[in-house]
Motif scaffolding. Structure first.
Motif, PDB file in Angstrom:
ATOM      1  N   LEU A   1      -4.695  19.490  -6.461  1.00 33.31           N
ATOM      2  CA  LEU A   1      -3.828  18.571  -5.876  1.00 33.31           C
ATOM      3  C   LEU A   1      -4.575  17.331  -5.896  1.00 33.31           C
ATOM      4  O   LEU A   1      -5.907  17.030  -5.458  1.00 33.31           O
ATOM      5  CB  LEU A   1      -3.777  18.850  -4.554  1.00 33.31           C
ATOM      6  CG  LEU A   1      -2.812  18.069  -3.533  1.00 33.31           C
ATOM      7  CD1 LEU A   1      -1.354  17.957  -4.034  1.00 33.31           C
ATOM      8  CD2 LEU A   1      -2.781  18.642  -2.126  1.00 33.31           C
ATOM      9  N   ALA A   2      -4.033  16.195  -6.303  1.00 29.77           N
ATOM     10  CA  ALA A   2      -4.552  14.780  -6.051  1.00 29.77           C
ATOM     11  C   ALA A   2      -3.937  13.930  -5.277  1.00 29.77           C
ATOM     12  O   ALA A   2      -2.674  14.129  -5.049  1.00 29.77           O
ATOM     13  CB  ALA A   2      -4.346  14.229  -7.601  1.00 29.77           C
ATOM     14  N   VAL A   3      -4.364  13.190  -4.543  1.00 36.97           N
ATOM     15  CA  VAL A   3      -4.136  12.068  -3.849  1.00 36.97           C
ATOM     16  C   VAL A   3      -4.351  10.660  -4.162  1.00 36.97           C
ATOM     17  O   VAL A   3      -5.393  10.371  -4.822  1.00 36.97           O
ATOM     18  CB  VAL A   3      -4.418  12.168  -2.325  1.00 36.97           C
ATOM     19  CG1 VAL A   3      -4.059  11.200  -1.447  1.00 36.97           C
ATOM     20  CG2 VAL A   3      -4.345  13.782  -1.848  1.00 36.97           C
TER      21      VAL A   3
ATOM     22  N   GLY B   1     -12.132  14.593  -3.800  1.00 29.65           N
ATOM     23  CA  GLY B   1     -11.273  15.032  -2.585  1.00 29.65           C
ATOM     24  C   GLY B   1     -10.220  15.803  -2.939  1.00 29.65           C
ATOM     25  O   GLY B   1     -10.250  16.734  -4.121  1.00 29.65           O
ATOM     26  N   GLY B   2      -9.050  15.520  -2.773  1.00 32.12           N
ATOM     27  CA  GLY B   2      -7.860  16.472  -3.013  1.00 32.12           C
ATOM     28  C   GLY B   2      -7.996  17.779  -2.714  1.00 32.12           C
ATOM     29  O   GLY B   2      -8.460  18.105  -1.760  1.00 32.12           O
ATOM     30  N   LEU B   3      -7.313  18.537  -3.401  1.00 40.46           N
ATOM     31  CA  LEU B   3      -7.582  20.135  -3.160  1.00 40.46           C
ATOM     32  C   LEU B   3      -7.790  21.096  -4.407  1.00 40.46           C
ATOM     33  O   LEU B   3      -6.824  20.593  -5.411  1.00 40.46           O
ATOM     34  CB  LEU B   3      -6.198  20.740  -2.328  1.00 40.46           C
ATOM     35  CG  LEU B   3      -6.042  22.032  -1.924  1.00 40.46           C
ATOM     36  CD1 LEU B   3      -7.137  22.718  -1.209  1.00 40.46           C
ATOM     37  CD2 LEU B   3      -4.700  22.400  -1.636  1.00 40.46           C
ATOM     38  N   HIS B   4      -8.347  21.950  -4.542  1.00 37.03           N
ATOM     39  CA  HIS B   4      -8.457  22.875  -5.587  1.00 37.03           C
ATOM     40  C   HIS B   4      -8.402  24.301  -4.962  1.00 37.03           C
ATOM     41  O   HIS B   4      -9.335  24.790  -4.583  1.00 37.03           O
ATOM     42  CB  HIS B   4      -9.855  22.514  -6.344  1.00 37.03           C
ATOM     43  CG  HIS B   4      -9.802  23.409  -7.703  1.00 37.03           C
ATOM     44  ND1 HIS B   4      -8.966  23.312  -8.791  1.00 37.03           N
ATOM     45  CD2 HIS B   4     -10.322  24.592  -8.294  1.00 37.03           C
ATOM     46  CE1 HIS B   4      -9.177  23.982  -9.696  1.00 37.03           C
ATOM     47  NE2 HIS B   4     -10.104  24.943  -9.337  1.00 37.03           N
TER      48      HIS B   4
ATOM     49  N   VAL C   1      -6.281   1.205  -7.667  1.00 35.97           N
ATOM     50  CA  VAL C   1      -5.685   2.523  -7.508  1.00 35.97           C
ATOM     51  C   VAL C   1      -6.969   3.547  -7.063  1.00 35.97           C
ATOM     52  O   VAL C   1      -7.948   3.464  -7.905  1.00 35.97           O
ATOM     53  CB  VAL C   1      -5.209   2.910  -8.959  1.00 35.97           C
ATOM     54  CG1 VAL C   1      -4.913   4.590  -8.773  1.00 35.97           C
ATOM     55  CG2 VAL C   1      -3.888   2.203  -9.199  1.00 35.97           C
ATOM     56  N   THR C   2      -6.969   4.217  -5.920  1.00 31.89           N
ATOM     57  CA  THR C   2      -7.957   5.153  -5.702  1.00 31.89           C
ATOM     58  C   THR C   2      -7.310   6.724  -5.757  1.00 31.89           C
ATOM     59  O   THR C   2      -6.082   6.726  -5.307  1.00 31.89           O
ATOM     60  CB  THR C   2      -8.477   4.888  -4.212  1.00 31.89           C
ATOM     61  OG1 THR C   2      -8.811   3.524  -4.174  1.00 31.89           O
ATOM     62  CG2 THR C   2      -9.683   5.831  -3.984  1.00 31.89           C
ATOM     63  N   ILE C   3      -8.016   7.476  -6.393  1.00 29.40           N
ATOM     64  CA  ILE C   3      -7.587   8.798  -6.877  1.00 29.40           C
ATOM     65  C   ILE C   3      -8.527   9.963  -6.332  1.00 29.40           C
ATOM     66  O   ILE C   3      -9.904   9.385  -6.336  1.00 29.40           O
ATOM     67  CB  ILE C   3      -7.455   8.905  -8.324  1.00 29.40           C
ATOM     68  CG1 ILE C   3      -6.503   8.311  -9.016  1.00 29.40           C
ATOM     69  CG2 ILE C   3      -7.100  10.653  -8.658  1.00 29.40           C
ATOM     70  CD1 ILE C   3      -5.109   8.320  -8.777  1.00 29.40           C
TER      71      ILE C   3
ATOM     72  N   LEU D   1       0.646  -1.136   0.053  1.00 30.53           N
ATOM     73  CA  LEU D   1      -0.201  -0.001  -0.041  1.00 30.53           C
ATOM     74  C   LEU D   1       0.977   1.155   0.030  1.00 30.53           C
ATOM     75  O   LEU D   1       1.646   1.415   0.894  1.00 30.53           O
ATOM     76  CB  LEU D   1      -1.012   0.131   1.284  1.00 30.53           C
ATOM     77  CG  LEU D   1      -1.464   1.477   1.685  1.00 30.53           C
ATOM     78  CD1 LEU D   1      -2.596   1.884   0.461  1.00 30.53           C
ATOM     79  CD2 LEU D   1      -2.327   1.461   2.826  1.00 30.53           C
ATOM     80  N   GLU D   2       0.792   1.956  -1.033  1.00 30.46           N
ATOM     81  CA  GLU D   2       1.340   3.460  -1.202  1.00 30.46           C
ATOM     82  C   GLU D   2       0.577   4.520  -1.299  1.00 30.46           C
ATOM     83  O   GLU D   2      -0.422   4.171  -1.852  1.00 30.46           O
ATOM     84  CB  GLU D   2       2.655   3.300  -2.239  1.00 30.46           C
ATOM     85  CG  GLU D   2       3.620   2.419  -2.066  1.00 30.46           C
ATOM     86  CD  GLU D   2       4.594   2.786  -0.842  1.00 30.46           C
ATOM     87  OE1 GLU D   2       4.406   3.976  -0.321  1.00 30.46           O
ATOM     88  OE2 GLU D   2       5.273   2.068  -0.555  1.00 30.46           O
ATOM     89  N   ILE D   3       1.115   5.407  -0.716  1.00 29.14           N
ATOM     90  CA  ILE D   3       0.228   6.804  -0.858  1.00 29.14           C
ATOM     91  C   ILE D   3       0.959   7.869  -1.600  1.00 29.14           C
ATOM     92  O   ILE D   3       2.399   7.964  -1.264  1.00 29.14           O
ATOM     93  CB  ILE D   3      -0.380   7.345   0.463  1.00 29.14           C
ATOM     94  CG1 ILE D   3      -0.990   6.360   1.454  1.00 29.14           C
ATOM     95  CG2 ILE D   3      -1.028   8.867   0.309  1.00 29.14           C
ATOM     96  CD1 ILE D   3      -2.238   5.880   0.846  1.00 29.14           C
ATOM     97  N   GLY D   4       0.560   8.401  -2.666  1.00 25.73           N
ATOM     98  CA  GLY D   4       1.118   9.447  -3.357  1.00 25.73           C
ATOM     99  C   GLY D   4       0.377  10.989  -3.519  1.00 25.73           C
ATOM    100  O   GLY D   4      -0.647  10.838  -3.487  1.00 25.73           O
TER     101      GLY D   4
END
Length: 122
Positions: A100-102, A85-88, A54-56, A8-11
């Motif tokens: 911004l995407a996670v 989610g993320g950020l705008h 993959v979850t974006i 499991l990795e987060i980016g």
């Protein structure tokens, strides 16, 4: 089949000037997979046999090209889910807005009939 999650990795990735959800998503996936070395998969089965979820998370999920995200991963059967989610950041306005995407990337492998043992954790 005894499929177990092994990685499991987060980016995190950003598009600084273009409001491009896919570009931010691709950068988030790239950030996540650069933190992993998949030697375990090559040692026990060919990497193409893994399943990757993959979850974006981005502000506008419908603007992400899921196929482009799947194509960015080198191995396995890829499943892409995009959620809000993320950020705008609209604070600077115009072309200076930041998207911004996670990304969460999970890799699974069938561990049946392997010489190693995975311990169940409480």
């Amino acid at each position: 089949m005894t499929e177990k999650p092994l990685i499991l990795e987060i980016g995190m990735g950003a598009d600084v000037h273009g409001h491009d959800m896919t570009k931010a998503a691709l950068r988030a996936v790239s950030d996540a997979i650069r933190h992993s070395s998949l030697t375990l998969f090559k040692a026990y089965k060919h990497p193409s046999q893994m399943r990757v979820e993959v979850t974006i998370a981005v502000p506008f999920p419908d603007q992400v090209n899921k196929q482009a995200v799947a194509d960015a991963l080198p191995y396995g059967t890829i499943e892409v889910t995009v959620i809000e989610g993320g950020l705008h950041d609209r604070g600077m306005g115009g072309k200076e807005d930041i998207t911004l995407a996670v990304a969460g990337v999970k890799a699974f492998l069938d561990t049946e009939d392997h010489g190693f043992q995975l311990l169940d954790t409480p």
